[in-house]
Design a protein around this motif. Sequence first.
Motif, mmCIF file in Angstrom:
data_model
loop_
_atom_site.group_PDB
_atom_site.id
_atom_site.type_symbol
_atom_site.label_atom_id
_atom_site.label_comp_id
_atom_site.label_asym_id
_atom_site.label_seq_id
_atom_site.Cartn_x
_atom_site.Cartn_y
_atom_site.Cartn_z
ATOM 1 N N TYR A 10 -8.304 21.522 56.278
ATOM 2 C CA TYR A 10 -8.946 20.269 55.896
ATOM 3 C C TYR A 10 -8.881 19.263 57.043
ATOM 4 O O TYR A 10 -9.896 18.648 57.409
ATOM 5 C CB TYR A 10 -8.266 19.690 54.656
ATOM 6 N N MET A 11 -7.701 19.091 57.621
ATOM 7 C CA MET A 11 -7.520 18.115 58.699
ATOM 8 C C MET A 11 -8.356 18.490 59.914
ATOM 9 O O MET A 11 -9.010 17.631 60.529
ATOM 10 C CB MET A 11 -6.031 18.038 59.051
ATOM 11 N N TYR B 108 -14.741 13.464 62.730
ATOM 12 C CA TYR B 108 -14.429 12.113 63.223
ATOM 13 C C TYR B 108 -14.535 12.029 64.747
ATOM 14 O O TYR B 108 -15.194 11.139 65.282
ATOM 15 C CB TYR B 108 -13.030 11.729 62.749
ATOM 16 N N PRO C 127 -13.547 11.573 54.319
ATOM 17 C CA PRO C 127 -13.494 12.689 55.274
ATOM 18 C C PRO C 127 -14.571 12.567 56.355
ATOM 19 O O PRO C 127 -15.752 12.384 56.051
ATOM 20 C CB PRO C 127 -13.720 13.919 54.389
ATOM 21 N N LEU D 164 -17.331 20.101 52.772
ATOM 22 C CA LEU D 164 -16.017 20.526 52.299
ATOM 23 C C LEU D 164 -16.086 21.025 50.861
ATOM 24 O O LEU D 164 -15.458 22.037 50.511
ATOM 25 C CB LEU D 164 -15.032 19.360 52.398
ATOM 26 N N LYS E 288 -18.071 15.464 53.255
ATOM 27 C CA LYS E 288 -17.522 15.716 51.924
ATOM 28 C C LYS E 288 -18.332 16.794 51.212
ATOM 29 O O LYS E 288 -17.777 17.673 50.553
ATOM 30 C CB LYS E 288 -17.499 14.436 51.104
ATOM 31 N N LEU F 55 -7.946 11.669 51.689
ATOM 32 C CA LEU F 55 -9.092 12.331 51.061
ATOM 33 C C LEU F 55 -10.251 11.379 50.799
ATOM 34 O O LEU F 55 -11.312 11.812 50.352
ATOM 35 C CB LEU F 55 -8.667 12.962 49.724
ATOM 36 N N LEU G 178 -7.455 10.879 60.924
ATOM 37 C CA LEU G 178 -6.337 11.474 60.204
ATOM 38 C C LEU G 178 -5.192 11.729 61.172
ATOM 39 O O LEU G 178 -5.409 12.159 62.311
ATOM 40 C CB LEU G 178 -6.749 12.786 59.533
ATOM 41 N N GLY H 201 -4.895 8.364 56.561
ATOM 42 C CA GLY H 201 -6.133 8.045 57.255
ATOM 43 C C GLY H 201 -6.147 6.594 57.699
ATOM 44 O O GLY H 201 -5.441 5.747 57.138
ATOM 45 N N CYS I 140 -12.049 17.725 59.205
ATOM 46 C CA CYS I 140 -12.320 16.287 59.210
ATOM 47 C C CYS I 140 -12.366 15.711 60.623
ATOM 48 O O CYS I 140 -13.180 14.832 60.929
ATOM 49 C CB CYS I 140 -11.259 15.544 58.401
#
Length: 349
Positions: free
Chosen positions: A23-24, A35, A258, A8, A5, A255, A263, A245, A27
Amino acid sequence: MTNLKAKLTALIEAGGPLPVTAYMNTCLHDPEFGYYATRPGIGRDFITAPEISQVFGELLGLWSLHEWQAMGAPQPVDLIEIGAGRGTMMDDMMRAIGQAGGGDRFALSISEASPVYAAAQKTRLSPFHPDFLGAFETLGDRPFLLLANEWLDCLPARQFARGKDGWLERVVGLSDAGELTFGLATDQIGALSAEAGDDQASVEVQPALDTLCETLEAAFAKAPGRALFVDYGPADHAPGDTLRGFKDGQQVGPLEMPGESDLTVDVDFSRLARLAQKRGLDVAGPVEQGPFLLALGAEARMQALIKANPGRAEDIYEGVRRLVDPAELGSRFKVICLSSPGLPRPAGF
C-alpha cells in the motif's frame, strides 16, 4: 474517489488485502498517480532541515570534505545523495566545499525516485554537472561518500500486531461500504523476537533496510566509503504503529488521501545498526541531530552568518535553533554513519 484510490480498490477486489508495504509503495511511487511521481511537497506538505537553514547543508559539505581526507583523499571520489529533493542540501554542501577549496574534488551523483524533483535538481545543480543515471547502479566502482536526509522514513514498512499465539501482519482491505480500512491477515508468522520488545503490541519492519546494508556491504568490498543517514525515529527500540500522512502541513490519516499525501514511518535505527554490524560494516551512532551538528560547528557557522548578514540575524538564529533544539528537531532526528571497515571514526560521533 481519487484515481489512485480507485486503482487500489480494484487491486484489493481482485487479489485481496494488501500488506502495508505494498500500500505504502503504491501510494508513493505509482507511476501514474503516486505522490512522488506527481506532487512532491517540500515546503507545502512538509519541510526538511536543508530548507530550514543553509547551515545544515554547509556543515554536511564540510563533513564530506573532512571524511574524504580521512579516507586518504582518493581521486576520483563520488559524492552521492539519495532523495535530494529540490537540490537545496547538495547546493549548500557544494558551496561550503568550494569555499574550503575542495570544489573540484568530487564527482556528484544523484539517486532520485521523483521525476518532479529530478527536474528541479538538474536545474539547480547544473553548475556541478551531476550524474542522474542512478547512484546505486555504480555504487562502489570507486571510493564514495553517500548522504541521505529524510529518505529512510519513506522506505515502505511491514506492520505486525501481536496475537495470542504469534504475530499477525497488518493489511489494507475494504470495509463493507467499500472504503479502505486496516485489518489483520489470518496466518500467524511466528516470533519477531529480534525486532520487537517483549511488551510491544505492534512493530514496524522496513525490509529495504536489509537490502541497503547488503548493497553497502557489496560496495565496500570494492572500494572504501561512508554512508551518512539523517532521519527521525527511536535509537534504542523498534517503532510500533507510526505510519502517517502529511498534506498541506497537517497530519492526516494514512488511508485518507492515497497518492495525495506524503506517507512516512519512523526509522528503526537500532535495527539498521544491527543489520550493518552483522554484515561487517563499521557503525557510528545513532546520535541525536542536535549534538551532531553542534560538534560540527553549527554555532560558529551561525555566528559567522549573522555577522555577515545582520539584517537576517533573527531568521538565521531561529533556523539553527530549530535544527539543534531538543524540543524541535534536535533530539527526534538521529544521525548514523555506516562505513567500510578500518576507517577512522567519522566526525561528529
